[in-house]
Design an enzyme around this catalytic site. Structure first.
Site, short mmCIF file in Angstrom:
data_model
loop_
_atom_site.label_atom_id
_atom_site.label_comp_id
_atom_site.label_asym_id
_atom_site.label_seq_id
_atom_site.Cartn_x
_atom_site.Cartn_y
_atom_site.Cartn_z
N CYS A 95 58.07 45.94 4.37
CA CYS A 95 57.41 45.01 3.32
C CYS A 95 58.47 44.25 2.41
CB CYS A 95 56.49 45.92 2.74
SG CYS A 95 57.17 47.09 1.45
N HIS A 117 55.73 49.51 -2.19
CA HIS A 117 55.13 48.56 -1.27
C HIS A 117 54.88 47.39 -2.07
CE1 HIS A 117 53.34 47.59 2.75
NE2 HIS A 117 52.37 47.18 2.08
N HIS A 119 51.71 41.26 4.20
CA HIS A 119 52.73 42.37 3.99
C HIS A 119 53.24 42.94 5.46
CE1 HIS A 119 49.78 45.86 4.27
NE2 HIS A 119 49.01 44.81 4.61
#
Length: 166
Positions: free
Chosen positions: A69, A121, A137
């Site tokens: 990510c 993340h 992502h």
């Protein structure tokens, strides 16, 4: 003499290490020109990131052979000469934290997934509607995809939005 040469070399080194991470062009004469340049920049970032949809997930990855990510975000911003830290928890310290309901295309969105105590993340916001934010992502299970804050997994793990491009 030796000391002077050493000093001059250090001075040259320090002046040449100037960061290129300026998110806003300083060449604009007006606010509207600056906004237009930023809109163009944001659209380029989104296009660059979404061009990777379908690329597999790879821990530590920063290329078309696989992204994690933060690697996707790092590489995307690097393509526009904007330097970001590599890990997502460090990327979360860049720019200005803003409320989710003020999010815009081009902002970064951060999560604490799997009951993590720290941000782990990140995604790049591609679309904002009245009740939903979509972001590109790299997910561990599906690779580079677009997801939504309406999805329970992301709704429950949302942490913050950062504006890097004013």
């Amino acid at each position: 003499m030796k000391r002077l040469i050493h000093f001059l070399l250090l001075a040259i080194a320090f002046t040449s290490c100037k960061s290129t991470s300026t998110a806003v062009s300083k060449n604009s004469n007006t606010k509207s020109e600056s906004k237009k340049e930023n809109r163009y920049l944001v659209n380029n970032l989104i296009e660059k990131a979404t061009d990777n949809i379908g690329v597999r997930y790879k821990a530590g990855g920063t290329t078309k052979s696989g992204f994690d990510c933060s690697g996707l975000v790092y590489t995307t911003f690097e393509s526009e000469n904007i330097k970001l830290p590599r890990p997502s928890y460090e990327q979360a310290k860049v720019g200005k934290v803003i409320p989710l309901n003020d999010a815009q295309k081009g902002d970064l969105i951060f999560f604490k997934t799997n009951k993590s105590r720290t941000i782990n993340h990140v995604g790049l916001i591609t679309e904002v509607n009245s009740d939903e934010v979509k972001f590109v992502h790299s997910s561990t299970s599906k690779g580079v995809i677009i997801s939504s804050t309406k999805e329970p997994y992301y709704k429950n793990s949302f942490e913050q939005v950062n504006r890097v491009i004013p």
